[in-house]
Motif scaffolding. Sequence first.
Motif, PDB file in Angstrom:
ATOM      1  N   GLN A  26      54.856  31.750  34.867  1.00 34.90           N
ATOM      2  CA  GLN A  26      53.577  32.440  34.942  1.00 34.90           C
ATOM      3  C   GLN A  26      52.717  31.998  33.775  1.00 34.90           C
ATOM      4  O   GLN A  26      53.162  32.052  32.626  1.00 34.90           O
ATOM      5  N   PHE A  27      51.510  31.502  34.079  1.00 40.07           N
ATOM      6  CA  PHE A  27      50.601  31.131  32.992  1.00 40.07           C
ATOM      7  C   PHE A  27      49.158  31.341  33.422  1.00 40.07           C
ATOM      8  O   PHE A  27      48.862  31.484  34.610  1.00 40.07           O
ATOM      9  N   GLU A  28      48.282  31.366  32.430  1.00 38.95           N
ATOM     10  CA  GLU A  28      46.855  31.590  32.687  1.00 38.95           C
ATOM     11  C   GLU A  28      46.140  30.249  32.775  1.00 38.95           C
ATOM     12  O   GLU A  28      46.455  29.307  32.033  1.00 38.95           O
ATOM     13  N   LYS A  29      45.177  30.166  33.665  1.00 40.44           N
ATOM     14  CA  LYS A  29      44.420  28.929  33.764  1.00 40.44           C
ATOM     15  C   LYS A  29      42.973  29.240  34.147  1.00 40.44           C
ATOM     16  O   LYS A  29      42.713  30.163  34.904  1.00 40.44           O
ATOM     17  N   VAL A  30      42.064  28.458  33.598  1.00 43.56           N
ATOM     18  CA  VAL A  30      40.675  28.498  34.045  1.00 43.56           C
ATOM     19  C   VAL A  30      40.466  27.236  34.872  1.00 43.56           C
ATOM     20  O   VAL A  30      40.696  26.128  34.382  1.00 43.56           O
ATOM     21  N   GLU A  31      40.072  27.431  36.118  1.00 43.78           N
ATOM     22  CA  GLU A  31      40.009  26.308  37.052  1.00 43.78           C
ATOM     23  C   GLU A  31      38.578  26.073  37.529  1.00 43.78           C
ATOM     24  O   GLU A  31      37.856  27.017  37.832  1.00 43.78           O
ATOM     25  N   MET A  32      38.198  24.802  37.574  1.00 44.84           N
ATOM     26  CA  MET A  32      36.898  24.435  38.133  1.00 44.84           C
ATOM     27  C   MET A  32      37.132  23.869  39.533  1.00 44.84           C
ATOM     28  O   MET A  32      38.032  23.059  39.729  1.00 44.84           O
ATOM     29  N   VAL A  33      36.311  24.322  40.489  1.00 42.77           N
ATOM     30  CA  VAL A  33      36.422  23.829  41.864  1.00 42.77           C
ATOM     31  C   VAL A  33      35.036  23.419  42.340  1.00 42.77           C
ATOM     32  O   VAL A  33      34.069  24.147  42.136  1.00 42.77           O
ATOM     33  N   GLN A  34      34.940  22.255  42.942  1.00 45.30           N
ATOM     34  CA  GLN A  34      33.645  21.830  43.476  1.00 45.30           C
ATOM     35  C   GLN A  34      33.770  21.384  44.934  1.00 45.30           C
ATOM     36  O   GLN A  34      34.754  20.750  45.321  1.00 45.30           O
ATOM     37  N   LEU A  35      32.756  21.732  45.728  1.00 43.02           N
ATOM     38  CA  LEU A  35      32.602  21.191  47.076  1.00 43.02           C
ATOM     39  C   LEU A  35      31.308  20.403  47.067  1.00 43.02           C
ATOM     40  O   LEU A  35      30.252  20.966  46.743  1.00 43.02           O
TER      41      LEU A  35
END
Length: 425
Positions: free
Chosen positions: A279-288
């Motif tokens: 279990q870990f924290e992540k900041v994720e960027m997603v682009q379409l």
Amino acid sequence: MLDIKALRADPEQIAQALAIKGYVLDTQQFTEIEEKRKRLQSETETLQNERNVKSKSIGQAKAKGEDIQPLLALVGDLGERLDKAKAEFSLVQEEQQTLLMSIPNLPHASVPAGRDESDNIELHKWGVPKEFDFTPLDHVDMTASGGLDFETAAKISGARYVVMRGNLARLQRALTQFMLDHHTQVNGYQEVYVPFIVNADSMRGTGQLPKAAEDMFRINGETETYLIPTAEVPVTNIYRGEILNEADLPIRHVCHSPCFRSEAGSYGRDTRGMIRQHQFEKVEMVQLVHPDTSWDTLDTLTGHAEGILQALELPYRAVTLCGGDLSFTSAKTIDLEVWLPSQGQYREISSCSNFLDFQARRLQARFRNEAGDIELVHTLNGSGLAVGRTVVALLENFQTNNDYITIPDALRPYLGGVQQLSLND
RNA sequence: GGAGGGAUGGCAGAGUGGUCGAAUGCACUGGUCUUGAAAACCAGCAAGGUGUUAAAACCUUCCAGGGUUCGAAUCCCUGUCCCUCCGCCA
């Protein structure tokens, strides 16, 4: 999912490209299934047409008050033949679909050949690793007084978990906040909050299923659901089955979430510390994005992740993943690796990928172009950054020979303006 | 947890066994009119597949999966999701 038309047109060429990823495509099997499909489809459709035409004529005869008995006799065994053809057709269709879903994305022409991470190509380095006038500790030894507590986590849950206390927990929260603010305020992303439990369709949509099922935590319930391995899954699936307007593109989302991974197959790797957790924290960027712009977007997206590392003054390097190290869904991936003094090496902290239309085809995430036609979007994502590993990097790179770490300027507003943070409070 | 209602094209919304892939409105595209725009008017406009130089033609799809029927958006069964009311609850 690959475009089946491309596969039909030239299976050998596709097989050749996939070989770079270490995937063996059985072109003969594919061709056999394809021929069977074609035969059964045309047979089924002919029968269906026959049935439709006759049924319609029955309806017309009935409307005119004519006797329909002779027509009914004519339809006779049609139903039975049709059922049989249908059954065979759907069987081969399923077979083809299963095969198609298990074929990985094609690597881009610029992806270097190679088997594993040792064959990845360094693109550039940023920053200079600090020289310490004492022997630097690793993050586990630095926080032995309880800031990071692996024993207690093991009691509560098992191996590969952590309990964070006091300033360490706060540091992780501060980093998360900083990253989200940076991406929304500087880079133009919209923040989203999403479910952390998703259904099987979502997992298939972004490509975690069927291939990587053993890496996921499945929830033991009546319906098939999973803990997310990354925010990529729920965030990208927002657009599953949607038809967007061209003007809506590009769509840029940033999302903070916990990530859950079983880490099956990594027994014995990174067992110490917080590098590899369930279990870990992540900041994720997603682009379409529009298909024409996805390669440019990969560069800017990677730049956005680099911007965080630079703001935090963490030395890193960027590498292009070789074919063998590339994930199932990715056409090209740039990894960012942060310097860890205790290991004397760079370790992955972000992974930025262009999936082209591979995910979009599974998701049916599309847009209407200016001509009014419907096209698949291209999807990309990148960590910005893995927060747990950023905590590790910050601890190790900014350690002092007492129980404090110094805090980089950019992060100070998030920690009450302090220059140093005690590891014991 | 209990009771009821619903899911139809980009959106809204008609359609309860037969020329229904589906009225109508909005949105969108093209045109007429206008100095320009708006309005008005005219026309077009679901997706996926097979097929074709291109077309034509054909098949599938009205939440999903089964079933009844010569024929299903429409009838039956199961599931999912949404809404309303009651109960419980952070």
